[in-house]
Design a protein around this motif. Structure first.
Motif, PDB file in Angstrom:
ATOM      1  N   SER A 116       0.972  -1.184  -0.075  1.00 63.50           N
ATOM      2  CA  SER A 116       0.083  -0.054  -0.070  1.00 63.50           C
ATOM      3  C   SER A 116       0.939   1.225   0.054  1.00 63.50           C
ATOM      4  N   GLU A 117       0.389   2.420  -0.239  1.00 65.24           N
ATOM      5  CA  GLU A 117       0.997   3.726  -0.280  1.00 65.24           C
ATOM      6  C   GLU A 117       1.788   4.013   0.816  1.00 65.24           C
ATOM      7  N   GLU A 119       2.416   1.750   3.596  1.00 60.13           N
ATOM      8  CA  GLU A 119       3.530   0.789   3.733  1.00 60.13           C
ATOM      9  C   GLU A 119       4.870   1.272   2.957  1.00 60.13           C
ATOM     10  N   ASP A 145       0.218   3.034  -7.952  1.00 61.21           N
ATOM     11  CA  ASP A 145       0.131   3.803  -6.696  1.00 61.21           C
ATOM     12  C   ASP A 145       1.112   3.509  -5.789  1.00 61.21           C
ATOM     13  N   VAL A 146       1.580   2.447  -5.434  1.00 62.77           N
ATOM     14  CA  VAL A 146       2.451   2.038  -4.544  1.00 62.77           C
ATOM     15  C   VAL A 146       3.828   2.360  -4.830  1.00 62.77           C
TER      16      VAL A 146
END
Length: 176
Positions: A116-117, A119, A145-146
């Motif tokens: 995720s972003e 993380e 996005d990540v």
């Protein structure tokens, strides 16, 4: 007779010698290989890291950016080389690096795995706190996005990002 050395230059007799530039390897994995041909985290020890850096130096590679350091060994050896306490090519380290949570491949548990972003940003922060020289990102299968969050956070912290993006879509996303 048409070329002259600049004023103050040191003349050298290089007859029979070869002059070659030094090389820089920005995609190196010193310490992860072995003499039996295997590659992976199980091989990562001081002896293998040091031997690889000395081998790089022997073949004219002046510096390497190493992706993947599970235990801080690269930072230790990096500093020893800079202080003249160890030999080998100059070492620049990304620390553990960052990879897609879904796959870390042969790197085993070395990379920080993100999905995720949040993380991704946290992972970059952890690496920046360790004083990495750059961020290495294995973007294989990573959502845009990540990977964008990794790049954005790294740039906010004045760190360069080197990415391994085997797929065309991933490479295009990262180039943007």
């Amino acid at each position: 007779g048409e070329l002259y050395a600049p004023k103050g230059s040191l003349p050298l007799d290089l007859e029979g010698k070869t002059i070659a530039p030094l090389f820089i390897n920005l995609h190196a994995y010193p310490g992860l290989g072995s003499f039996n041909g295997s590659f992976g985290a199980k091989n990562y020890k001081r002896e293998s890291l040091s031997a690889d850096l000395n081998r790089y130096g022997y073949y004219g590679v002046a510096a390497v950016l190493a992706g993947g350091d599970s235990n801080g060994l690269a930072f230790q050896l990096r500093d020893e080389i800079k202080d003249g306490k160890a030999t080998g090519a100059l070492l620049y380290s990304s620390g553990r690096g960052i990879a897609n949570k879904a796959s870390s491949g042969l790197m085993g548990n070395i990379p920080i795995l993100v999905g995720s972003e949040a993380e991704a940003r946290k992972g970059v922060g952890e690496l920046a706190d360790l004083n990495v020289d750059a961020i290495v990102l294995w973007a294989d299968g990573m959502k845009a996005d990540v990977s964008n969050a990794v790049v954005d956070e790294a740039h906010k912290r004045k760190l360069k990002v080197f990415a391994n993006a085997p797929g065309l879509a991933e490479a295009k996303d990262l180039a943007k």
